[in-house]
Design an enzyme around this catalytic site. Structure first.
Site, PDB file in Angstrom:
ATOM      1  N   HIS A  18     -41.493  22.294  29.700  1.00 25.33           N
ATOM      2  CA  HIS A  18     -40.163  22.589  29.149  1.00 25.33           C
ATOM      3  C   HIS A  18     -39.533  23.781  29.856  1.00 25.33           C
ATOM      4  CE1 HIS A  18     -42.503  20.829  25.692  1.00 25.33           C
ATOM      5  NE2 HIS A  18     -41.692  19.883  26.082  1.00 25.33           N
ATOM      6  N   ASP A 116     -33.711  23.343  24.305  1.00 24.67           N
ATOM      7  CA  ASP A 116     -34.354  22.057  24.611  1.00 24.67           C
ATOM      8  C   ASP A 116     -34.559  21.293  23.308  1.00 24.67           C
ATOM      9  OD1 ASP A 116     -36.927  22.624  23.525  1.00 24.67           O
ATOM     10  OD2 ASP A 116     -37.595  23.545  25.405  1.00 24.67           O
ATOM     11  N   HIS A 366     -49.580  11.181  35.410  1.00 25.52           N
ATOM     12  CA  HIS A 366     -49.445  10.792  33.991  1.00 25.52           C
ATOM     13  C   HIS A 366     -47.991  10.465  33.651  1.00 25.52           C
ATOM     14  CE1 HIS A 366     -47.717  14.721  33.796  1.00 25.52           C
ATOM     15  NE2 HIS A 366     -47.864  14.898  32.510  1.00 25.52           N
TER      16      HIS A 366
HETATM   17  C1  UDX Z   1     -44.666  16.604  28.899  1.00 31.01           C
HETATM   18  C2  UDX Z   1     -43.976  15.221  28.956  1.00 31.01           C
HETATM   19  O1  UDX Z   1     -44.844  14.249  29.335  1.00 31.01           O
HETATM   20  C3  UDX Z   1     -42.782  15.255  29.821  1.00 31.01           C
HETATM   21  O2  UDX Z   1     -42.241  14.001  30.110  1.00 31.01           O
HETATM   22  C4  UDX Z   1     -41.826  16.072  29.104  1.00 31.01           C
HETATM   23  O3  UDX Z   1     -40.596  16.046  29.745  1.00 31.01           O
HETATM   24  C5  UDX Z   1     -42.419  17.473  29.015  1.00 31.01           C
HETATM   25  O4  UDX Z   1     -43.689  17.478  28.360  1.00 31.01           O
HETATM   26  P1  UDX Z   1     -46.156  17.750  30.985  1.00 31.01           P
HETATM   27  O5  UDX Z   1     -47.531  17.332  30.682  1.00 31.01           O
HETATM   28  O6  UDX Z   1     -45.816  19.162  30.836  1.00 31.01           O
HETATM   29  O7  UDX Z   1     -45.038  16.905  30.222  1.00 31.01           O
HETATM   30  O8  UDX Z   1     -45.900  17.237  32.502  1.00 31.01           O
HETATM   31  P2  UDX Z   1     -44.633  17.334  33.411  1.00 31.01           P
HETATM   32  O9  UDX Z   1     -43.374  16.979  32.713  1.00 31.01           O
HETATM   33  O10 UDX Z   1     -44.963  16.526  34.582  1.00 31.01           O
HETATM   34  O11 UDX Z   1     -44.560  18.869  33.803  1.00 31.01           O
HETATM   35  C6  UDX Z   1     -45.618  19.590  34.361  1.00 31.01           C
HETATM   36  C7  UDX Z   1     -45.084  20.666  35.283  1.00 31.01           C
HETATM   37  O12 UDX Z   1     -46.140  21.552  35.622  1.00 31.01           O
HETATM   38  C8  UDX Z   1     -44.544  20.093  36.605  1.00 31.01           C
HETATM   39  O13 UDX Z   1     -43.385  20.801  36.978  1.00 31.01           O
HETATM   40  C9  UDX Z   1     -45.651  20.360  37.606  1.00 31.01           C
HETATM   41  O14 UDX Z   1     -45.200  20.619  38.924  1.00 31.01           O
HETATM   42  C10 UDX Z   1     -46.317  21.604  37.024  1.00 31.01           C
HETATM   43  N1  UDX Z   1     -47.754  21.578  37.355  1.00 31.01           N
HETATM   44  C11 UDX Z   1     -48.603  20.769  36.674  1.00 31.01           C
HETATM   45  C12 UDX Z   1     -48.202  22.375  38.405  1.00 31.01           C
HETATM   46  O15 UDX Z   1     -47.412  23.092  39.046  1.00 31.01           O
HETATM   47  N2  UDX Z   1     -49.532  22.343  38.713  1.00 31.01           N
HETATM   48  C13 UDX Z   1     -50.433  21.570  38.038  1.00 31.01           C
HETATM   49  O16 UDX Z   1     -51.617  21.592  38.389  1.00 31.01           O
HETATM   50  C14 UDX Z   1     -49.949  20.761  36.977  1.00 31.01           C
END
Ligand code: UDX
Length: 469
Positions: A18, A116, A366
């Site tokens: 978020h 949000d 995922h």
């Molecule tokens: C969840 C939902 O699945 C998503 O659709 C919603 O919009 C927000 O909450 P989340 O598990 O946080 O999501 O995944 P994602 O939305 O993909 O965000 C993860 C963020 O962390 C990405 O920006 C990713 O680049 C970052 N990240 C993740 C890293 O920088 N390194 C990592 O090892 C893992």
């Protein structure tokens, strides 16, 4: 800060998924639309350190402040069965007094409050302080449509047809949501998650505008339906602005062991495997994924988290003998056998930097929406492995609508076999890879166009900026 500019206060709920897009929205308002901005972050202890980390490692424009609100403690307000959506809603509720105090203490009251999805109760503060109020959906327009329509759908139909008979859930003017892709709050109306989710769906259309992290050419049908007052009926009060894709940029000049390793690999040869900020697998599933990667014979980077101890099989991996440094939840000798081909990164990796590296050729994800957008803006094909929340809907959109991903056939809690993982990785990295990559590259250009001056997302934010002047 100057007073002549509009000033946006943005509120991010806990969690990187978020915080990252809310921060990017703030940066864009400042750098392209003449705003000052203050991003308020609701914290727990974990998100506090993450946010500080991000603040340190990314250039933040001069006219943007980040304010970490005092950590909230909800331990006495939840029980072990309280779902994550309800927990986030409770955290945000607990943070409201500090937010109100922080905004009231500002020398000049901000022009607008942008929250949000979990922050819609803060609308009461914007009304009291005479600010415009917006909600920013950090996911798709399709998810937005489901959220604002659910409160008005016939409860009996939802319950009988969708929940009990597994019929698709019809959303006016949009694609239906298949039962397999539906997510927890929709399923049980006695659950606190359902009550909170419905509340958000009712509050969102009372905003002065709903911003969503997508763009016109990615979801034309859904955005068309959301702009069509006849289809929306009473929920039509708030205009919908597609302002994305807002993704964290690559940090200039970054270097790390992972990026150094990538520098030595051939172009488009590496599959990056990550389950976002919170995704974990069972012990059995972790083993199958390890074998699937090894059998695929592709180069890989895998961000690994210790498995959740949710099955009896976990015990086996706790006691197994390990001949090298392989963690005990991966197959014996995994690191030695794969040392030339793969890299295992514990817990967290520099994802945007990895995805933009020319050696990366695919992303097993995922399907969290930020990860999805980061993949699209780098023109990468995906292997869709949705785990929870709206990720099933995202996976369906990516495979059936947009055509940039291949989806694993098995879905949790069924364990995906090593053979299925091997075959699907090969499909994306070898067989179907070029066709999907071509599609992904087209989307990459369309995203760039939307964000550039005069593009659809740029213009949407200009409308918001005009309203705030
Ligand atoms: C969840 C939902 O699945 C998503 O659709 C919603 O919009 C927000 O909450 P989340 O598990 O946080 O999501 O995944 P994602 O939305 O993909 O965000 C993860 C963020 O962390 C990405 O920006 C990713 O680049 C970052 N990240 C993740 C890293 O920088 N390194 C990592 O090892 C893992």
């Amino acid at each position: 800060m100057q007073t002549t500019k509009p000033h946006a206060a943005l509120l991010a709920s806990p969690g990187m998924g978020h915080f990252i897009p809310v921060l990017e929205l703030g940066k864009r308002l400042v750098s392209e639309h003449g705003f000052n901005a203050t991003v308020f972050v609701v914290t727990t202890d974990t998100s506090l350190s993450q946010s500080q980390l991000l603040k340190k490692s990314h250039p933040i424009p001069k006219l943007l402040d980040i304010v970490l609100l005092p950590p909230v403690d909800i331990s006495t307000l939840i029980n072990p069965t309280t779902g994550i959506l309800a927990q986030l809603a409770i955290m945000m509720r607990q943070a409201l007094p500090s937010l109100r105090q922080a905004i009231s203490a500002m020398k000049f009251c901000p022009t607008a409050l942008i929250v949000d999805i979990f922050g819609t109760e803060a609308f009461a503060i914007s009304e009291e302080l005479n600010m415009l109020k917006y909600v920013f959906i950090t996911s798709t327009a399709w998810f937005l449509a489901l959220t604002i329509h659910l409160p008005t759908l016939d409860a009996k139909v939802v319950e009988e047809e969708h929940v009990r008979n597994h019929e698709p859930l019809m959303i006016p003017g949009c694609s239906s949501v298949r039962f397999e892709d539906t997510f927890e709050p929709v399923l049980d109306r006695n659950n606190q998650m359902y009550i909170e989710y419905i509340r958000m769906g009712v509050q969102m259309p009372t905003a002065d505008g709903i911003l969503v992290n997508t763009w016109q050419d990615l979801e034309p049908k859904t955005l068309g339906a959301l702009g069509d007052k006849r289809k929306l009926g009473w929920v039509a009060q708030a205009p919908v602005y597609a302002v994305g894709p807002l993704v964290r940029p690559v940090k200039p000049g970054s270097s790390s062991d992972v990026l150094g390793w990538l520098d030595m690999q051939p172009q488009q040869s590496v599959v990056y495997v990550s389950f976002g900020s919170g995704g974990t697998l069972s012990a059995k599933q972790t083993t199958e994924l390890a074998w699937g990667l090894e059998l695929s014979e592709q180069r890989f980077i895998w961000v690994v988290r210790p498995p959740v101890e949710d099955d009896a099989a976990a015990a086996i991996f706790k006691t197994g003998h390990r001949s090298d440094n392989t963690p005990d939840f991966l197959p014996d000798g995994f690191l030695t056998r794969n040392q030339k081909k793969g890299l295992v990164v514990p817990m967290w990796a520099p994802q945007t930097e990895i995805l933009s590296h020319p050696s990366v050729g695919g992303f097993l994800s995922h399907c969290g929406w930020n990860s999805t957008l980061e993949s699209i803006v780098n023109g990468l094909p995906m292997i869709a492995w949705p785990l929870y929340a709206e990720q099933g809907m995202n996976a369906t959109m990516l495979t059936e609508d947009i055509g940039v991903a291949v989806r694993l056939k098995s879905t949790p809690p069924v364990v995906v076999s090593r053979e299925e993982i091997e075959t699907t990785i090969r499909q994306v990295m070898e067989d179907k890879g070029d066709a999907i990559r071509a599609r992904a590259k087209t989307l990459k250009s369309s995203a760039e166009k939307a964000l550039s001056k005069g593009g659809s997302s740029y213009n949407s934010l200009s409308y918001v900026a005009n309203d705030c002047e």
